[in-house]
Design a protein around this motif. Structure first.
Motif, PDB file in Angstrom:
ATOM      1  N   ASN A   1      -0.639  -0.606   3.579  1.00 22.01           N
ATOM      2  CA  ASN A   1      -2.043  -0.668   3.982  1.00 22.01           C
ATOM      3  C   ASN A   1      -2.223  -0.183   5.420  1.00 22.01           C
ATOM      4  O   ASN A   1      -1.249   0.055   6.131  1.00 22.01           O
ATOM      5  CB  ASN A   1      -2.551  -2.105   3.840  1.00 22.01           C
ATOM      6  CG  ASN A   1      -2.528  -2.571   2.404  1.00 22.01           C
ATOM      7  OD1 ASN A   1      -3.433  -2.308   1.637  1.00 22.01           O
ATOM      8  ND2 ASN A   1      -1.457  -3.273   2.030  1.00 22.01           N
TER       9      ASN A   1
ATOM     10  N   ASN B   1      -5.102   0.068   1.266  1.00 25.22           N
ATOM     11  CA  ASN B   1      -6.402  -0.322   1.789  1.00 25.22           C
ATOM     12  C   ASN B   1      -6.477  -0.035   3.281  1.00 25.22           C
ATOM     13  O   ASN B   1      -5.456   0.040   3.961  1.00 25.22           O
ATOM     14  CB  ASN B   1      -6.639  -1.808   1.503  1.00 25.22           C
ATOM     15  CG  ASN B   1      -6.592  -2.096   0.009  1.00 25.22           C
ATOM     16  OD1 ASN B   1      -7.490  -1.725  -0.734  1.00 25.22           O
ATOM     17  ND2 ASN B   1      -5.515  -2.739  -0.445  1.00 25.22           N
TER      18      ASN B   1
ATOM     19  N   GLY C   1      -8.095  -5.588   1.590  1.00 26.44           N
ATOM     20  CA  GLY C   1      -7.945  -5.627   0.143  1.00 26.44           C
ATOM     21  C   GLY C   1      -8.614  -6.858  -0.438  1.00 26.44           C
ATOM     22  O   GLY C   1      -9.486  -6.764  -1.302  1.00 26.44           O
TER      23      GLY C   1
ATOM     24  N   GLU D   1      -6.538  -1.650  -4.499  1.00 25.15           N
ATOM     25  CA  GLU D   1      -6.040  -0.473  -3.777  1.00 25.15           C
ATOM     26  C   GLU D   1      -7.178   0.450  -3.335  1.00 25.15           C
ATOM     27  O   GLU D   1      -8.258   0.467  -3.914  1.00 25.15           O
ATOM     28  CB  GLU D   1      -5.068   0.311  -4.671  1.00 25.15           C
ATOM     29  CG  GLU D   1      -5.674   0.816  -5.960  1.00 25.15           C
ATOM     30  CD  GLU D   1      -4.647   1.444  -6.888  1.00 25.15           C
ATOM     31  OE1 GLU D   1      -3.454   1.474  -6.525  1.00 25.15           O
ATOM     32  OE2 GLU D   1      -5.042   1.903  -7.982  1.00 25.15           O
TER      33      GLU D   1
ATOM     34  N   VAL E   1      -1.256  -5.157  -3.570  1.00 29.66           N
ATOM     35  CA  VAL E   1      -2.410  -4.883  -2.706  1.00 29.66           C
ATOM     36  C   VAL E   1      -1.960  -3.809  -1.724  1.00 29.66           C
ATOM     37  O   VAL E   1      -1.187  -4.083  -0.796  1.00 29.66           O
ATOM     38  CB  VAL E   1      -2.893  -6.152  -1.976  1.00 29.66           C
ATOM     39  CG1 VAL E   1      -4.209  -5.887  -1.258  1.00 29.66           C
ATOM     40  CG2 VAL E   1      -3.049  -7.320  -2.950  1.00 29.66           C
TER      41      VAL E   1
END
Length: 326
Positions: A295, A271, A248, A242, A268
């Motif tokens: 993300n 990012n 990621g 993270e 994940v």
């Protein structure tokens, strides 16, 4: 010289309480090293420690202990290291010279430079649960680069922490963990790696090595959280990646996800780029228990390539993005 001290007080010296020069290897058992103006114990680059048990190192002006990498294995958990000007053990650059176990102390280890885990005869470093290694700028942990070596992170219920020594940590404060082609089976379980990626790719970077990560967290990297390069493979389970600046997890065209559904139960998120970039041939290793949402680009990026065997591409919480011919 290898003098022995037992139930001895070393106090109120101008300078270090005990200054161990090149070739020295003193033993200290049940000793008090207190109220010295500099380090409690200062071990030179080619010095070592012998038996070291149940000591008290407190009230010293700087560090309780300053010592090179080969001497760290002597430090025991029953010794008190807290209550000094700098409540941390300072470790200078060096190579792990024999199989070693570094247990959790009551203060962190601050790493000034690089820890190298590699030796012509092979060498292993085990980090026990709760141990904390804080790296200064330019610091790195390098395993199996050029010579055989192995890093075993045994976090268990109390994670092992690898992070920045800065008072206000930021992404890119130190280089990170690099695993080379002479790695002999490193396993990371219960590990937290943060604020790395200085001038390099990946907080955790592998070249030619099979890396296994379990129940770990990689965060706040200046680039990718995990970078798997040529000849390397990744098995990752129940872990989190993270707040990394770019991808990621990045698998290069010549890297791999390990066979057998090796990417499972991971989170994940947060990012800057994609949660995961991987060649097409490894998409079948992703099971449906992973979470990829949240993300900068909420898609699993497939960087093209051949699918060499039958595979099931599962439904995830984000779509696939095909970036190249499959």
């Amino acid at each position: 010289a290898s003098p022995g001290f037992a139930d001895t007080s070393i106090r109120r010296n101008l300078g270090h309480g005990l200054d161990v020069r090149t070739g020295g290897r003193p033993s200290l058992v049940g000793c008090a090293v207190e109220d010295n103006t500099d380090d409690g114990i200062h071990v030179a680059d080619r010095g070592l420690l012998g038996a070291f048990e149940g000591n008290t190192l407190t009230g010293n002006g700087r560090y309780p202990v300053q010592l090179p990498v080969p001497a760290v294995d002597a430090l025991d958990v029953a010794t008190m290291y807290a209550g000094n000007g700098a409540d941390r053990v300072l470790v200078t650059s060096g190579r792990v010279s024999g199989d070693a176990v570094w247990e959790a102390l009551d203060v962190p280890l601050v790493i000034e430079g690089t820890i190298t885990v590699a030796d012509p005869g092979g060498v292993s470093l085990t980090l026990g649960g709760g141990s904390a290694l804080w790296f200064e700028s330019g610091g790195a942990l390098r395993v199996g680069e050029g010579e055989p070596g192995r890093l075993m992170v045994d976090g268990g219920e109390v994670p092992v922490t690898l992070g920045s020594a800065a008072l206000e940590p930021a992404a890119g404060d130190w280089i990170g963990v690099h695993i080379g082609g002479e790695d002999t089976g490193s396993v990371f379980e219960g590990m937290t790696v943060s604020h790395a990626g200085q001038g390099q790719v990946g907080c955790v970077y592998a070249l030619g090595a099979a890396v296994e990560i379990r129940a770990s967290t990689i965060s706040d990297c200046a680039n990718e959280g995990i970078y798997i390069n040529t000849g390397a493979s990744l098995a990752m389970r129940a872990s989190t990646v993270e707040r990394c600046a770019t991808e990621g997890v990045f698998i290069s065209q010549a890297g791999a996800l390990a066979e057998g559904g090796s990417f499972t139960g991971n989170i994940v998120t947060e990012n800057g780029g994609h949660p995961l970039s991987t060649p097409a041939r490894w998409v079948g290793q992703l099971d449906a228990t992973n979470r990829f949402a949240g993300n900068g680009t909420d898609r699993v990026r497939i960087t093209g390539g051949d699918v060499a065997q039958s595979a099931l591409w599962r439904v995830h919480d984000v779509p696939y993005e095909i970036d190249g011919a499959v």
